[in-house]
Structures are given as C-alpha cells and as structure tokens.
Design a protein around this motif. Sequence first.
Motif, mmCIF file in Angstrom:
data_model
loop_
_atom_site.group_PDB
_atom_site.id
_atom_site.type_symbol
_atom_site.label_atom_id
_atom_site.label_comp_id
_atom_site.label_asym_id
_atom_site.label_seq_id
_atom_site.Cartn_x
_atom_site.Cartn_y
_atom_site.Cartn_z
ATOM 1 N N LEU A 8 1.034 -1.083 0.035
ATOM 2 C CA LEU A 8 -0.081 0.047 0.060
ATOM 3 C C LEU A 8 0.886 1.182 0.016
ATOM 4 O O LEU A 8 1.771 1.107 0.782
ATOM 5 C CB LEU A 8 -0.928 -0.113 1.099
ATOM 6 C CG LEU A 8 -1.710 1.330 1.469
ATOM 7 C CD1 LEU A 8 -2.562 1.608 0.336
ATOM 8 C CD2 LEU A 8 -2.336 1.183 2.870
ATOM 9 N N ILE A 9 0.700 2.332 -1.085
ATOM 10 C CA ILE A 9 1.680 3.160 -1.246
ATOM 11 C C ILE A 9 0.715 4.551 -1.014
ATOM 12 O O ILE A 9 0.036 4.707 -2.082
ATOM 13 C CB ILE A 9 2.467 3.165 -2.566
ATOM 14 C CG1 ILE A 9 3.293 1.828 -2.465
ATOM 15 C CG2 ILE A 9 3.226 4.414 -2.569
ATOM 16 C CD1 ILE A 9 4.022 1.658 -3.707
ATOM 17 N N SER A 10 0.957 5.338 -0.244
ATOM 18 C CA SER A 10 0.099 6.737 -0.167
ATOM 19 C C SER A 10 0.704 7.633 0.347
ATOM 20 O O SER A 10 1.387 7.486 1.506
ATOM 21 C CB SER A 10 -1.273 6.386 0.602
ATOM 22 O OG SER A 10 -1.815 7.625 0.782
ATOM 23 N N LEU A 11 1.442 8.565 -0.321
ATOM 24 C CA LEU A 11 2.440 9.598 0.114
ATOM 25 C C LEU A 11 1.841 11.175 -0.167
ATOM 26 O O LEU A 11 1.246 11.430 -1.219
ATOM 27 C CB LEU A 11 3.738 9.428 -0.393
ATOM 28 C CG LEU A 11 4.242 7.922 -0.312
ATOM 29 C CD1 LEU A 11 5.575 7.723 -1.234
ATOM 30 C CD2 LEU A 11 4.588 7.917 1.097
ATOM 31 N N GLU A 30 1.682 -6.780 -5.689
ATOM 32 C CA GLU A 30 0.662 -5.803 -6.389
ATOM 33 C C GLU A 30 0.626 -4.630 -5.735
ATOM 34 O O GLU A 30 0.738 -4.646 -4.305
ATOM 35 C CB GLU A 30 -0.781 -6.529 -5.961
ATOM 36 C CG GLU A 30 -1.937 -5.754 -6.266
ATOM 37 C CD GLU A 30 -3.457 -6.322 -5.972
ATOM 38 O OE1 GLU A 30 -4.511 -5.902 -6.579
ATOM 39 O OE2 GLU A 30 -3.178 -7.062 -4.985
ATOM 40 N N ILE A 31 0.717 -3.662 -6.307
ATOM 41 C CA ILE A 31 0.530 -2.419 -5.660
ATOM 42 C C ILE A 31 -0.836 -1.671 -5.554
ATOM 43 O O ILE A 31 -1.404 -1.524 -6.467
ATOM 44 C CB ILE A 31 1.492 -1.398 -6.413
ATOM 45 C CG1 ILE A 31 2.994 -1.766 -6.565
ATOM 46 C CG2 ILE A 31 1.493 0.298 -5.987
ATOM 47 C CD1 ILE A 31 3.780 -1.098 -7.543
ATOM 48 N N LEU A 32 -0.941 -1.291 -4.403
ATOM 49 C CA LEU A 32 -2.216 -0.609 -3.919
ATOM 50 C C LEU A 32 -2.161 0.894 -3.686
ATOM 51 O O LEU A 32 -0.857 1.111 -3.072
ATOM 52 C CB LEU A 32 -3.251 -0.903 -2.789
ATOM 53 C CG LEU A 32 -3.221 -2.800 -2.629
ATOM 54 C CD1 LEU A 32 -3.661 -3.293 -1.390
ATOM 55 C CD2 LEU A 32 -4.223 -3.024 -3.803
ATOM 56 N N ALA A 47 1.242 -0.881 -12.980
ATOM 57 C CA ALA A 47 -0.245 -1.139 -12.709
ATOM 58 C C ALA A 47 -0.628 -0.951 -11.323
ATOM 59 O O ALA A 47 0.099 -1.345 -10.443
ATOM 60 C CB ALA A 47 -0.410 -2.776 -12.828
ATOM 61 N N VAL A 48 -1.476 -0.227 -11.173
ATOM 62 C CA VAL A 48 -1.892 0.136 -9.681
ATOM 63 C C VAL A 48 -3.274 -0.261 -9.479
ATOM 64 O O VAL A 48 -4.125 0.099 -10.423
ATOM 65 C CB VAL A 48 -1.777 1.552 -9.552
ATOM 66 C CG1 VAL A 48 -2.178 1.931 -8.164
ATOM 67 C CG2 VAL A 48 -0.321 1.824 -9.561
ATOM 68 N N ARG A 49 -3.712 -0.653 -8.317
ATOM 69 C CA ARG A 49 -5.074 -0.983 -7.885
ATOM 70 C C ARG A 49 -5.491 0.099 -6.747
ATOM 71 O O ARG A 49 -4.764 0.359 -5.955
ATOM 72 C CB ARG A 49 -5.324 -2.286 -7.394
ATOM 73 C CG ARG A 49 -6.619 -2.866 -7.123
ATOM 74 C CD ARG A 49 -6.729 -4.340 -6.766
ATOM 75 N NE ARG A 49 -7.800 -4.809 -6.420
ATOM 76 C CZ ARG A 49 -8.594 -5.641 -5.831
ATOM 77 N NH1 ARG A 49 -7.419 -6.566 -5.474
ATOM 78 N NH2 ARG A 49 -9.601 -5.955 -5.547
ATOM 79 N N ASP A 50 -6.650 0.560 -7.117
ATOM 80 C CA ASP A 50 -7.033 1.722 -6.143
ATOM 81 C C ASP A 50 -7.444 1.135 -5.026
ATOM 82 O O ASP A 50 -8.033 0.097 -4.681
ATOM 83 C CB ASP A 50 -8.410 2.289 -6.714
ATOM 84 C CG ASP A 50 -7.891 3.425 -7.711
ATOM 85 O OD1 ASP A 50 -6.954 4.097 -7.768
ATOM 86 O OD2 ASP A 50 -8.729 3.338 -8.859
#
Length: 64
Positions: A8-11, A30-32, A47-50
Amino acid sequence: MAKIQRALISLTDKSGILEFARGLAELGGEILSTGGTARMLRDGGLAVRDVAEVGGQDGGRLDS
C-alpha cells in the motif's frame, strides 16, 4: 525469503516513489494506492489498484 504479495503506497512527498514502486513490481507485488499517488504511478507505467477497490462498502477506508 517471503514473497511480497501487496504494498500500500500513499504519500504526500512522492520523491523517489516511482523507482521504489518499480522495484516492488519487479518482485511481483501488487501495488495498492490512493488518489494522486496512484495517478503518478500509473503515469509512470505501473499497474496500480485503487485502495477503494479493496476497501469495500465504507468508501475505501482500511483499518490497521
């Protein structure tokens, strides 16, 4: 060594995140991500999943 399944990446400060995320993707994870971070990663070809897709009915909030 355990395989990375998801990250999970949120910056706010996104300096260097594209290279970091590419490394995670190369490991098969998998990148969220959320909003602007997800957009930046997609624009970088990843490729990114919300997060909202996996967050369910509560608007995408995840509890830790």
